[in-house]
Scaffold this motif. Structure first.
Motif, mmCIF file in Angstrom:
data_model
loop_
_atom_site.group_PDB
_atom_site.id
_atom_site.type_symbol
_atom_site.label_atom_id
_atom_site.label_comp_id
_atom_site.label_asym_id
_atom_site.label_seq_id
_atom_site.Cartn_x
_atom_site.Cartn_y
_atom_site.Cartn_z
ATOM 1 N N ASP A 62 -66.839 5.036 39.929
ATOM 2 C CA ASP A 62 -66.144 3.746 39.902
ATOM 3 C C ASP A 62 -66.491 2.885 41.118
ATOM 4 O O ASP A 62 -66.551 1.660 41.028
ATOM 5 C CB ASP A 62 -64.634 3.963 39.840
ATOM 6 N N SER A 63 -66.735 3.536 42.248
ATOM 7 C CA SER A 63 -66.969 2.805 43.490
ATOM 8 C C SER A 63 -68.286 2.029 43.491
ATOM 9 O O SER A 63 -68.463 1.114 44.308
ATOM 10 C CB SER A 63 -66.944 3.778 44.671
ATOM 11 N N VAL A 64 -69.217 2.374 42.592
ATOM 12 C CA VAL A 64 -70.520 1.709 42.582
ATOM 13 C C VAL A 64 -70.801 0.984 41.271
ATOM 14 O O VAL A 64 -71.804 0.291 41.147
ATOM 15 C CB VAL A 64 -71.666 2.694 42.889
ATOM 16 N N LYS A 87 -72.040 -2.497 50.614
ATOM 17 C CA LYS A 87 -70.855 -2.595 51.456
ATOM 18 C C LYS A 87 -70.950 -1.575 52.584
ATOM 19 O O LYS A 87 -71.616 -0.541 52.426
ATOM 20 C CB LYS A 87 -69.605 -2.305 50.629
ATOM 21 N N GLU A 89 -68.972 0.650 53.360
ATOM 22 C CA GLU A 89 -68.522 1.959 52.866
ATOM 23 C C GLU A 89 -69.577 2.681 52.026
ATOM 24 O O GLU A 89 -69.377 3.839 51.650
ATOM 25 C CB GLU A 89 -67.218 1.824 52.070
ATOM 26 N N ASP A 90 -70.707 2.020 51.753
ATOM 27 C CA ASP A 90 -71.819 2.690 51.082
ATOM 28 C C ASP A 90 -72.688 3.463 52.070
ATOM 29 O O ASP A 90 -73.618 4.165 51.658
ATOM 30 C CB ASP A 90 -72.693 1.678 50.338
#
Length: 120
Positions: A62-64, A87, A89-90
C-alpha cells in the motif's frame, strides 16, 4: 547457485525518480514470480512489489501503490522497479528475489542490495 545483483540506487531529492534493476540467475528466471523488498535502517525487511512470471499480474504494498511500477524482461533475466514521487520514507536498501509463494514469500538467499536515499 542463485545470484541476485541489484543496481540503480542513489541519492535523490523528494519527488524525484529512480529505476532499479536486478539481474537474477541460478533458477529458471522465466518460471518464477519475482519480488522487490526493502530494508530501512533499524527496521525489518519488508515487501514492496511482485510480478508473475508472465507479467500478467502485479501486486504492491500500500505504501508504494501508484508510485512504483515493477516490470521484467525474461530475455534478459532482469526485473525492474520504477520509483516515482519518491519520499524520504522510501530510504532503504532495496533487494530483489525469486518468490516461492505469491505475492511476498521469498527464498532465503539474498543479494547485496542497492541503497536508495531520498532527501527532503
Amino acid at each position: 547457485q542463485v545470484q541476485l545483483v541489484e543496481s540503480g540506487g542513489g541519492l535523490v531529492q523528494a519527488g524525484g525518480s529512480l529505476r532499479l534493476s536486478c539481474a537474477a540467475s541460478g533458477r529458471t528466471f522465466s518460471s518464477y514470480s519475482m519480488g522487490w523488498f526493502r530494508q530501512a535502517p533499524g527496521k525489518e525487511r519488508e515487501f514492496v512489489a511482485a510480478i508473475t512470471w508472465s507479467s500478467s499480474s502485479t501486486y504492491y504494498a500500500d505504501s508504494v501503490k501508484g508510485r512504483f511500477t515493477i516490470s521484467r524482461d525474461n530475455a534478459k533475466n532482469t526485473v525492474y522497479l520504477q520509483m516515482n514521487s519518491l519520499k524520504p520514507e522510501d530510504t532503504a536498501a532495496y533487494y530483489c528475489n525469486f518468490l516461492r509463494g505469491w505475492p511476498q514469500y521469498a527464498f532465503d538467499a539474498w543479494g547485496q542490495g542497492t541503497l536508495v536515499t531520498v532527501s527532503s
